[in-house]
Scaffold this motif. Structure first.
Motif: not given
Length: 264
Positions: A144-168
């Protein structure tokens, strides 16, 4: 992304360093499975069709190699992508450096990089209790500071525990404007696979090898497929598309959940 219609096809390319869990994220989303044995990926292509109610979305997910052994293949992947998933491990600072390098490759090759949907995903969230090297604040500052014009989303996830995978993958629908930002999503999350009555022969859960080149038009795609022995799915007729679309919209209105994406 192209403008929305009754039938859309997009290609999502997964990039990142080796061992960060790119393949694990893809397989967790597509098959809800996880394997802790590491196997280096060269290039794996997955095809799925999803019914969003108002349209049918065909998704090609291209899982790429984490190293730089195949530079030509990597350039082709970047050139043909409609969206990017950039994966790092929250337990590895060097892996975040690989994400930055991947983005620089995208910026060098794609003049439209600011218009391309990008999700930056920090995998291995399940290990942060004992070890973390990259915080979400570090990633946010870079994006957001160096690349403010991007169409981007930031997420942390865990494939092992199935956290935020569908949200990606829901995030790609929002960034690509297939879903509005405030769209309500059911608690199960994810995209709804089309029923077997509508799924083509190439998308019944079996992975098929395909050419990495995108479809420019029907004739060129068919010719390329014939040359390489590839079996491409035929899109539904427009009358069937319209009937299915009207039926889906009526079901959505009856449920009082207009434009809701049923995610699996």
């Amino acid at each position: 992304m192209s403008t929305m219609s009754d039938y859309e096809r997009i290609r999502l390319v997964v990039l990142g360093g080796p061992g960060v869990g790119k393949s694990c994220i893809v397989k967790r989303f597509l098959t809800n499975t996880y394997c802790n044995k590491y196997r280096s990926t060269v290039e794996d292509l997955y095809n799925r069709e999803y019914d969003l109610g108002h349209m049918t979305l065909k998704v090609d997910i291209l899982d790429t190699a984490g190293d730089m052994q195949f530079p030509v293949m990597r350039r082709l992947c970047i050139a043909t992508a409609h969206a990017f998933l950039l994966v790092y491990a929250v337990t590895s600072a060097p892996s975040f450096g690989c994400v930055k390098q991947c983005f620089e490759e995208i910026r060098e090759q794609r003049k439209d990089y600011e218009d391309i949907p990008i999700v930056v995903a920090g995998n291995k969230l399940d290990l942060t209790a004992s070890h973390r090297e990259i915080s979400v604040e570090d990633v946010s500052e870079w994006v957001y500071c160096q690349l403010p014009k991007l169409r981007v989303k930031i997420l942390e996830c865990s494939a092992k525990d199935d956290i935020n995978i569908k949200e990606i993958f829901r995030s790609f629908l929002t960034l690509s404007k297939f879903l509005p930002k405030d769209n309500a999503v059911d608690s199960s999350g994810g995209l709804k696979r089309r029923s077997s009555a509508y799924v083509s022969a190439t998308s019944k859960g079996k992975r098929r090898a395909e050419s990495p080149l995108p479809e420019k038009d029907k004739a060129s795609a068919s010719g390329s497929a014939a040359a390489e022995g590839i079996h491409l799915a035929k899109p539904r007729s427009r009358s069937l598309i319209r009937r299915a679309s009207r039926k889906a919209k009526q079901q959505i209105r009856d449920a009082q959940s207009i434009d809701e994406c049923n995610v699996s």
